[in-house]
Write a protein that holds these residues in place. Structure first.
Motif, mmCIF file in Angstrom:
data_model
loop_
_atom_site.group_PDB
_atom_site.id
_atom_site.type_symbol
_atom_site.label_atom_id
_atom_site.label_comp_id
_atom_site.label_asym_id
_atom_site.label_seq_id
_atom_site.Cartn_x
_atom_site.Cartn_y
_atom_site.Cartn_z
ATOM 1 N N HIS A 234 0.820 -1.229 -0.038
ATOM 2 C CA HIS A 234 0.026 0.008 0.123
ATOM 3 C C HIS A 234 0.837 1.187 -0.045
ATOM 4 O O HIS A 234 0.509 2.321 -0.690
ATOM 5 C CB HIS A 234 -1.081 -0.060 1.303
ATOM 6 C CG HIS A 234 -0.377 0.078 2.558
ATOM 7 N ND1 HIS A 234 0.141 -1.043 3.383
ATOM 8 C CD2 HIS A 234 -0.263 1.306 3.315
ATOM 9 C CE1 HIS A 234 0.850 -0.435 4.446
ATOM 10 N NE2 HIS A 234 0.553 0.791 4.386
ATOM 11 N N GLY A 235 1.976 1.143 0.541
ATOM 12 C CA GLY A 235 2.781 2.495 0.428
ATOM 13 C C GLY A 235 3.449 2.692 -0.598
ATOM 14 O O GLY A 235 3.332 3.917 -1.138
ATOM 15 N N TRP A 236 3.894 1.790 -1.353
ATOM 16 C CA TRP A 236 4.358 1.991 -2.566
ATOM 17 C C TRP A 236 3.321 2.247 -3.835
ATOM 18 O O TRP A 236 3.414 3.087 -4.512
ATOM 19 C CB TRP A 236 5.120 0.788 -3.399
ATOM 20 C CG TRP A 236 6.413 0.480 -2.454
ATOM 21 C CD1 TRP A 236 7.629 1.057 -2.600
ATOM 22 C CD2 TRP A 236 6.614 -0.481 -1.660
ATOM 23 N NE1 TRP A 236 8.653 0.743 -1.829
ATOM 24 C CE2 TRP A 236 8.082 -0.513 -1.137
ATOM 25 C CE3 TRP A 236 5.749 -1.286 -0.946
ATOM 26 C CZ2 TRP A 236 8.568 -1.098 -0.160
ATOM 27 C CZ3 TRP A 236 6.414 -2.148 0.092
ATOM 28 C CH2 TRP A 236 7.646 -1.971 0.582
ATOM 29 N N LEU A 237 2.208 1.563 -3.597
ATOM 30 C CA LEU A 237 1.161 1.749 -4.511
ATOM 31 C C LEU A 237 0.657 3.385 -4.259
ATOM 32 O O LEU A 237 0.089 4.012 -5.256
ATOM 33 C CB LEU A 237 -0.148 0.982 -4.230
ATOM 34 C CG LEU A 237 0.100 -0.330 -4.715
ATOM 35 C CD1 LEU A 237 -0.861 -1.257 -4.179
ATOM 36 C CD2 LEU A 237 0.369 -0.630 -6.042
ATOM 37 N N LYS A 238 0.517 3.984 -3.264
ATOM 38 C CA LYS A 238 0.293 5.378 -2.801
ATOM 39 C C LYS A 238 1.031 6.361 -3.506
ATOM 40 O O LYS A 238 0.335 7.146 -4.070
ATOM 41 C CB LYS A 238 -0.017 5.533 -1.377
ATOM 42 C CG LYS A 238 -0.614 6.839 -1.044
ATOM 43 C CD LYS A 238 -0.770 7.001 0.624
ATOM 44 C CE LYS A 238 -1.322 8.474 0.915
ATOM 45 N NZ LYS A 238 -1.274 8.486 2.373
#
Length: 248
Positions: free
Chosen positions: A209-213
């Motif tokens: 989720h961190g990278w996707l954001k």
């Protein structure tokens, strides 16, 4: 948009619940005319249990952010296992089910149905009927499904109220969907494959989720991917129907 995405995820995962419910009603010998009563009470119990699950989950995520990675890894594992076991025939043995054994050990149980009653009174003694037993098994099964489905919604939003209402309205729609699909659910044989991919996608989204954001991945993108997985699995089931097995 978060509510709609969460609702679609829950509604899709509820389909797997229908497979199990059909199997349970058949295994316990419950006549079709009593399905409605069992489902109504089953949904009421599911709402209460999921309410507790959701707000406990929200509290854990608020206090321990790293638990999202645990949820994500669990969903990826569940998705892979669902895919590997997609062709296994599910069976339910009413006599040896954990809940039935527990109820038989601590309560009076009768194998006879008493109309649409959950309890049967004979010689002043109250007995559980198979109708109440199947209700207990359905509640227990829903509790197991909630372990997958509730973390799945937290991949969409951390707002406990959006999680709660998207989950609850999907569960409320389960009764009408059951009667719509009960006689045709076997035709969608690729749906389990679709649900497996759906769980893996949601789990991977939680893990990354961190990278996707940072990459600009939004809820709208999630909704498109989720709907695509479901539509493809349904269309594939209709285009490539399951081959009938003929006994020699």
């Amino acid at each position: 948009l978060e509510y709609l995405t969460g609702y679609v995820v829950e509604y899709a995962l509820s389909v797997d619940n229908i497979f199990v419910m059909v199997l349970l009603f058949s295994s316990f010998g419950i006549p079709e005319k009593y399905y409605h009563k069992v489902l109504v009470w089953g949904i009421i119990g599911a709402i209460v249990l999921r309410c507790i699950f959701i707000f406990v989950g929200a509290a854990l995520i608020a206090k321990f952010g790293w638990i999202l990675y645990v949820f994500g890894a669990f969903l990826v594992y569940t998705g892979f296992m669902m895919y590997l076991n997609r062709n296994q025939e599910e069976e339910v043995d009413p006599q040896n089910h954990t809940i039935v054994k527990f109820a038989s050990k601590y309560f009076k149980v009768t194998p006879k149905l008493d109309g649409g009653k959950f309890f049967h009174v004979e010689n002043g003694v109250r007995y559980m009927t198979p109708l109440f037993l199947v209700l207990l098994v359905i509640e227990f099964t829903d509790l197991i499904f909630a372990v997958d489905s509730i973390p799945a919604i937290f991949s969409v939003t951390k707002d406990p109220y959006i999680v709660f209402f998207s989950n609850i309205f999907a569960v409320l729609g389960l009764r009408s969907m059951f009667f719509l699909l009960v006689n045709i659910i076997h035709k969608f044989h690729y749906l389990k494959v679709g649900l497996a991919f759906l769980l893996v996608f949601i789990g991977a989204k939680m893990l990354l989720h961190g990278w996707l954001k940072d990459w600009g991945f939004t809820t709208a993108h999630s909704l498109i991917i989720i709907l695509s997985i479901l539509v493809i699995s349904v269309i594939a089931s209709l285009i490539f129907p399951k081959k009938k097995e003929y006994s020699k």
